[in-house]
Design an enzyme around this catalytic site. Structure first.
Site, PDB file in Angstrom:
ATOM      1  N   GLY A  46      77.119  47.692  41.044  1.00 54.80           N
ATOM      2  CA  GLY A  46      76.153  47.940  40.016  1.00 54.80           C
ATOM      3  C   GLY A  46      76.629  47.694  39.220  1.00 54.80           C
ATOM      4  N   GLN A  51      75.416  47.100  29.200  1.00 53.87           N
ATOM      5  CA  GLN A  51      76.375  46.074  29.721  1.00 53.87           C
ATOM      6  C   GLN A  51      76.288  44.754  29.681  1.00 53.87           C
ATOM      7  OE1 GLN A  51      78.088  47.516  34.158  1.00 53.87           O
ATOM      8  NE2 GLN A  51      79.641  46.421  33.339  1.00 53.87           N
ATOM      9  N   CYS A  91      85.280  47.690  36.591  1.00 54.19           N
ATOM     10  CA  CYS A  91      84.217  48.194  36.216  1.00 54.19           C
ATOM     11  C   CYS A  91      83.930  46.031  35.751  1.00 54.19           C
ATOM     12  CB  CYS A  91      84.515  48.675  35.035  1.00 54.19           C
ATOM     13  SG  CYS A  91      82.836  48.124  33.824  1.00 54.19           S
ATOM     14  N   LEU A  92      83.247  45.619  35.350  1.00 53.18           N
ATOM     15  CA  LEU A  92      82.231  44.559  35.145  1.00 53.18           C
ATOM     16  C   LEU A  92      82.626  44.580  34.027  1.00 53.18           C
ATOM     17  CD1 LEU A  92      79.137  43.285  37.251  1.00 53.18           C
ATOM     18  CD2 LEU A  92      81.596  42.522  37.529  1.00 53.18           C
ATOM     19  N   HIS A 133      79.226  56.450  37.879  1.00 50.60           N
ATOM     20  CA  HIS A 133      79.563  55.185  36.865  1.00 50.60           C
ATOM     21  C   HIS A 133      78.807  54.331  36.254  1.00 50.60           C
ATOM     22  CE1 HIS A 133      82.654  51.512  36.368  1.00 50.60           C
ATOM     23  NE2 HIS A 133      81.758  51.232  35.628  1.00 50.60           N
ATOM     24  N   GLU A 134      77.998  54.162  36.660  1.00 49.62           N
ATOM     25  CA  GLU A 134      76.907  53.386  36.142  1.00 49.62           C
ATOM     26  C   GLU A 134      75.454  54.402  35.099  1.00 49.62           C
ATOM     27  OE1 GLU A 134      76.817  50.308  36.266  1.00 49.62           O
ATOM     28  OE2 GLU A 134      78.092  50.815  38.433  1.00 49.62           O
ATOM     29  N   HIS A 137      78.016  54.847  31.372  1.00 46.35           N
ATOM     30  CA  HIS A 137      77.222  53.531  30.859  1.00 46.35           C
ATOM     31  C   HIS A 137      75.884  54.194  30.126  1.00 46.35           C
ATOM     32  CE1 HIS A 137      80.374  50.198  31.851  1.00 46.35           C
ATOM     33  NE2 HIS A 137      80.124  50.656  33.743  1.00 46.35           N
TER      34      HIS A 137
HETATM   35 NI    NI Z   1      81.137  49.667  35.046  1.00 47.41          NI
END
Ligand code: NI
Length: 174
Positions: A46, A51, A91-92, A133-134, A137
């Site tokens: 995701g 991000q 998470c990226l 989660h997204e 963000h």
């Molecule tokens: Ni993330």
């Protein structure tokens, strides 16, 4: 398509609240394509626009093994949530860190797709985790915010050290 740069914790830009998207046009679809490429390349399941330093309400996801179930959600809103599940999340934007986070087990989310059409998605298990989660963000929230302040401080130190080492390595090889 260019691969986008992913912001990393504790970058303050990750704290920006995303604005709603009013027009779904070709420029947005180009961004969506770039976000998928960046996400698959990372690899991740995701990615929120936040991000990649675009502060608009857009997320992409694909929890399939074969990368053939892409999901685009523009202006997502959760209209139903049910149950609880605890999942080990990464998470990226918080590389190398994972933590057990508790979220709703099943959600129903509405939004627009890449053609600007209204869609409703019923998600459970990993997809439900991923979308929640997204969506965090987009509100400027990270999964490490669910941890204790002490643990979050440890994560911050670890990532700052990692960034420092990466910079030094880059200087040596330059
Ligand atoms: Ni993330």
């Amino acid at each position: 398509m260019p691969k986008l740069q992913i912001l990393e914790f504790p970058d303050e830009r990750l704290r920006t609240k995303a604005a709603p998207i009013e027009v779904v046009d070709d420029a947005l679809r180009t961004l969506i394509g770039d976000m998928f490429e960046t996400m698959y390349d990372a690899p991740g399941i995701g990615l929120a626009a936040t991000q990649v330093d675009v502060h608009r309400q857009l997320l992409v996801a694909d929890v399939s093994e074969d990368h053939d179930e892409p999901i685009v959600l523009i202006n997502p809103q959760i209209i139903e949530r049910e149950g609880v599940q605890t999942c080990s999340e990464g998470c990226l934007s918080v590389p190398t860190i994972t933590a057990d986070i508790t979220r709703a087990e099943r959600i129903v989310v509405t939004g627009l797709n890449r053609n600007g059409e209204s869609i409703t998605i019923e998600a459970d298990d990993l997809l439900a985790v991923c979308i929640q989660h997204e969506m965090d963000h987009l509100q400027g929230k990270l999964f490490v915010d669910y941890l204790s302040p002490l643990k979050r401080q440890m994560v911050r130190k670890k990532l700052e050290k990692r960034a420092r080492l990466e910079r030094e390595t880059a200087e040596v090889s330059a």
